[in-house]
Design a protein around this motif. Structure first.
Motif, short mmCIF file in Angstrom:
data_model
loop_
_atom_site.label_atom_id
_atom_site.label_comp_id
_atom_site.label_asym_id
_atom_site.label_seq_id
_atom_site.Cartn_x
_atom_site.Cartn_y
_atom_site.Cartn_z
N GLN A 35 0.84 -1.19 0.00
CA GLN A 35 0.00 0.00 0.00
C GLN A 35 0.88 1.24 0.00
N LYS A 36 0.29 2.35 -0.46
CA LYS A 36 1.02 3.62 -0.41
C LYS A 36 1.25 4.00 1.04
N ARG A 37 2.41 4.55 1.29
CA ARG A 37 2.74 4.94 2.65
C ARG A 37 1.73 5.96 3.19
N THR A 38 1.28 6.85 2.33
CA THR A 38 0.34 7.89 2.78
C THR A 38 -1.04 7.32 3.13
N GLU A 39 -1.33 6.10 2.68
CA GLU A 39 -2.62 5.48 2.97
C GLU A 39 -2.57 4.58 4.19
N SER A 40 -1.39 4.36 4.74
CA SER A 40 -1.24 3.47 5.88
C SER A 40 -1.83 4.11 7.14
N LEU A 41 -2.54 3.31 7.92
CA LEU A 41 -3.05 3.76 9.21
C LEU A 41 -2.04 3.51 10.32
N GLY A 42 -1.04 2.69 10.05
CA GLY A 42 0.01 2.43 11.03
C GLY A 42 1.10 3.48 10.96
N ASN A 43 1.91 3.51 12.01
CA ASN A 43 3.04 4.44 12.07
C ASN A 43 4.27 3.76 11.49
N VAL A 44 4.54 3.99 10.21
CA VAL A 44 5.62 3.30 9.50
C VAL A 44 6.68 4.31 9.09
N THR A 45 7.92 4.04 9.46
CA THR A 45 9.07 4.84 9.05
C THR A 45 9.88 4.04 8.03
N VAL A 46 10.32 4.71 6.98
CA VAL A 46 11.13 4.06 5.95
C VAL A 46 12.53 4.68 5.95
N ILE A 47 13.55 3.83 6.06
CA ILE A 47 14.93 4.28 5.90
C ILE A 47 15.34 3.92 4.47
N ALA A 48 15.55 4.95 3.67
CA ALA A 48 15.72 4.79 2.22
C ALA A 48 17.15 4.40 1.86
N PRO A 49 17.36 3.88 0.63
CA PRO A 49 18.70 3.47 0.20
C PRO A 49 19.75 4.57 0.31
N GLU A 50 19.40 5.82 0.00
CA GLU A 50 20.39 6.90 0.07
C GLU A 50 20.82 7.16 1.51
N GLN A 51 19.90 7.05 2.44
CA GLN A 51 20.26 7.22 3.85
C GLN A 51 21.18 6.10 4.33
N ILE A 52 20.95 4.89 3.83
CA ILE A 52 21.81 3.77 4.18
C ILE A 52 23.19 3.93 3.56
N ALA A 53 23.24 4.40 2.32
CA ALA A 53 24.53 4.62 1.66
C ALA A 53 25.36 5.66 2.40
N ALA A 54 24.69 6.69 2.94
CA ALA A 54 25.41 7.75 3.65
C ALA A 54 25.89 7.32 5.02
N ALA A 55 25.46 6.14 5.50
CA ALA A 55 25.81 5.70 6.84
C ALA A 55 27.28 5.30 6.96
N GLY A 56 27.96 5.04 5.83
CA GLY A 56 29.37 4.69 5.88
C GLY A 56 29.62 3.41 6.63
N GLN A 57 30.56 3.45 7.60
CA GLN A 57 30.89 2.27 8.38
C GLN A 57 30.02 2.12 9.61
N SER A 58 29.08 3.02 9.82
CA SER A 58 28.22 2.96 11.00
C SER A 58 27.47 1.63 11.05
N THR A 59 27.16 1.17 12.25
CA THR A 59 26.43 -0.07 12.40
C THR A 59 24.95 0.16 12.15
N ILE A 60 24.21 -0.94 11.99
CA ILE A 60 22.78 -0.81 11.73
C ILE A 60 22.05 -0.23 12.95
N VAL A 61 22.56 -0.52 14.16
CA VAL A 61 21.89 0.06 15.33
C VAL A 61 22.07 1.58 15.36
N GLU A 62 23.22 2.07 14.93
CA GLU A 62 23.42 3.51 14.83
C GLU A 62 22.54 4.11 13.74
#
Length: 610
Positions: free
Chosen positions: A41-68
């Motif tokens: 479903q489209k994120r804007t149609e969701s009734l739940g509180n859903v956060t998306v971490i996008a590919p560009e944000q992951i790429a910018a994380a460098g050597q940081s761990t997934i918990v960071e």
């Protein structure tokens, strides 16, 4: 809660006053999510509180761990026992770390011994994007999803075949290398990615860990990880697809258990699945997935042992698209087995059989989501959970939502059977009720939300600290709070921000639950300038306590962290990235007696043949 409502109303007023300048002429593509309902479903149609971490944000994380990464973009509290590869905990909305269910491409990876996922063993290089569902979700996913669900999606093949490679170096003698090949050819989609990371790290513990018993060792605690992920799917025709997914991580982390030994945790984590997606007819979409997860930890120390969890899972989900909405129905089956070289479990297997059903519908300005699930655990019998959500579209950009849901968490094998008085066979499952209300704003690329939540957890499992039994059920914990979030663009700046104000208490003692702050927040801003993209991140965490009793002796002071990023596109194939973490060299702790990274730099070179 009055201050939460007041803070929310102030933020809402500010947002509403600036509503009209948010409008731009660029209409971005709608994000499609699946974690909130089992139905795309489209994120804007969701009734739940859903956060998306996008590919560009992951790429910018460098050597940081997934918990960071989760802390910086998911507004999640974390607690790591040292640097990369060390045992880490994640907390959503003040609930326990074993109240968060983690999936990799739909495969459950929470350990059946500890109850928590080996989140520290998941390398960022293998992740495409992440969906975080906050709130009661057992009616969708069964046990463990009291606080929410984190679903990690590995990379898939899209478009023409491409090759990518990345190398990086940084502080603590950190070295990373990864490569991948993916794409589509005729009726076949494929992706294969491999990686290796190494860091000398720093001492996981400090002198505070000498009490009550000494675990301090000043040596460096490094980490080495070799990993891969893959996906292969074949489209028989436009209505039928079959495929397989694979994830594997092999990591060796040095850790401290006493001053005299060199301790190593050799952990192998895997998730494999085969699936078939079938459109039976114009209204019936079916998917069946068979999967296996193995979490194997071998401890080489003064107390040497191996703990292994194996989970075989079968999921069959059916979605029926009707004029009145979408009906979902399916079954889950999970077989769990644990084993150990030195530790004897009185019972080492269990089976969970589950039935679930749901409905999502939209009628003019009204949206409804109803889900129900029954889990039959051969140790605990039946547990039925449900969720009811309602949304009303006040205006094209404004929607008010409300929901009520129940969830549960079954005690793990360690909770029940661990020797030396640490387990308690009399433990009963934890049960929760959550009520939530919110106001959402969605207009083109701008997304803002205010959510208020209230969770009661009965029979919460906690450490009692007594000689004969370390684990007990307490009558109730009560968590209430307010979340604020905004993602969007202003004058070319991309902004991702969130803040949580919460009160997580043991109702019996009125003590704050361990390692949960009353407030935490994150802010990330990026700005493209020609071939450059500059970014900054800020993370704020309030005061916490590292024990069931709140004393000055175990308090963890609040802290603020600032990170800087920069990326330069040399050409369409080559990118250079740099990341400076903990810019002001903040000295802080997430776990009492355990160190965290000082100021550190990481630089990487990326190549992608397009």
């Amino acid at each position: 809660m009055k201050k939460y409502y007041l803070s929310g109303l102030i933020s809402l007023s500010v947002l509403q006053c600036h509503a009209s300048p948010l409008v731009t002429q660029t209409q971005p593509l709608e994000e499609i999510i699946v974690t909130g309902t089992h139905v795309p479903q489209k994120r804007t149609e969701s009734l739940g509180n859903v956060t998306v971490i996008a590919p560009e944000q992951i790429a910018a994380a460098g050597q940081s761990t997934i918990v960071e990464l989760l802390q910086a973009y998911g507004n999640i509290e974390i607690a790591s026992n040292g640097g990369p590869g060390q045992t880490s905990s994640i907390f959503i909305r003040g609930t326990n770390s074993n109240h968060v269910l983690v999936l990799i491409d739909g495969v459950r990876i929470n350990s059946a011994t500890t109850g928590t996922p080996a989140i520290e063993s998941i390398p960022i290089e293998q992740i495409d994007h992440i969906e975080i569902l906050k709130g009661s979700a057992s009616s969708l996913y069964g046990s463990d999803a009291i606080g929410g669900v984190i679903q990690i999606f590995t990379r898939t093949g899209k478009g023409l075949p491409t090759f990518n490679a990345k190398i990086g170096m940084g502080s603590y003698n950190t070295q990373t290398a990864s490569a991948g090949f993916s794409g589509t050819s005729h009726d076949t989609s494929f992706a294969l990615n491999v990686g290796r990371n190494h860091t000398e790290g720093f001492s996981a513990t400090n002198t505070k860990s000498m009490l009550p018993y000494n675990t301090y060792n000043a040596d460096k605690d490094g980490y080495t990880n070799t990993n891969l992920s893959g996906r292969l799917s074949y489209f028989i025709n436009e209505n039928h697809e079959i495929g397989a997914t694979a994830f594997y991580s092999d990591g060796k982390a040095d850790f401290d258990s006493d001053p005299f030994s060199d301790d190593v945790n050799h952990r192998k984590l895997s998730a494999f699945s085969i699936f078939s997606k079938n459109r039976i007819n114009s209204i019936w979409q079916s998917q069946i997935q068979l999967s296996n997860n193995i979490d194997n930890s071998r401890f080489i120390s003064s107390f040497a042992d191996t703990f292994r969890t194996s989970q075989n899972q079968i999921n069959w989900t059916n979605n029926f698209s009707l004029d009145i909405g979408t009906i979902t129905a399916g079954i889950d089956y999970t077989h769990q087995k644990v084993s150990s070289e030195q530790t004897a479990y009185a019972k080492d297997t269990r089976n969970i059989r589950s039935l679930f059903a749901g409905y999502t519908g939209k009628f003019n300005s009204h949206s409804v989501q109803l889900t129900a699930r029954n889990d039959e655990n051969d140790q605990y019998g039946n547990h039925t959970t449900g969720l009811a959500s309602y949304g009303y579209q006040l205006a094209p950009a404004w929607k008010v939502v409300a929901s009520a849901g129940t969830a549960f968490h079954a005690p793990t094998f360690n909770d029940l059977y661990y020797p030396f008085g640490l387990g308690n066979r009399n433990l009963v499952p934890e049960k929760s009720k959550t009520f939530e209300g919110g106001l959402h704003f969605d207009q083109q690329q701008h997304h803002a939300a205010i959510n208020i939540f209230d969770t009661h957890v009965r029979n919460l499992i906690v450490y009692s600290g007594t000689i004969f039994t370390m684990l007990n059920n307490i009558p109730e914990a009560h968590i209430q709070g307010l979340e604020l979030s905004y993602q969007g663009e202003w004058a070319g700046f991309h902004i991702n921000s969130a803040a949580t104000f919460q009160n997580a208490l043991n109702e019996g003692t009125q003590q704050q639950l361990p390692r949960r702050a009353r407030h935490h927040a994150n802010l990330a801003i990026t700005k493209p300038v020609g071939a450059w993209k500059f970014g900054s991140e800020a993370i704020f965490t309030g005061r916490r306590y590292d024990g069931a009793t709140n004393t000055d002796a175990n308090h963890l002071p609040g802290f603020s962290l600032f990170n800087l990023t920069a990326a330069y596109a040399v050409n369409k194939n080559i990118n250079v990235r740099a990341r400076l973490n903990n810019v002001f060299d903040k000295d802080y702790e997430q776990v009492y007696g355990y160190n965290t990274p000082k100021r550190n730099l990481f630089v990487s070179l990326e190549y992608a043949l397009r």
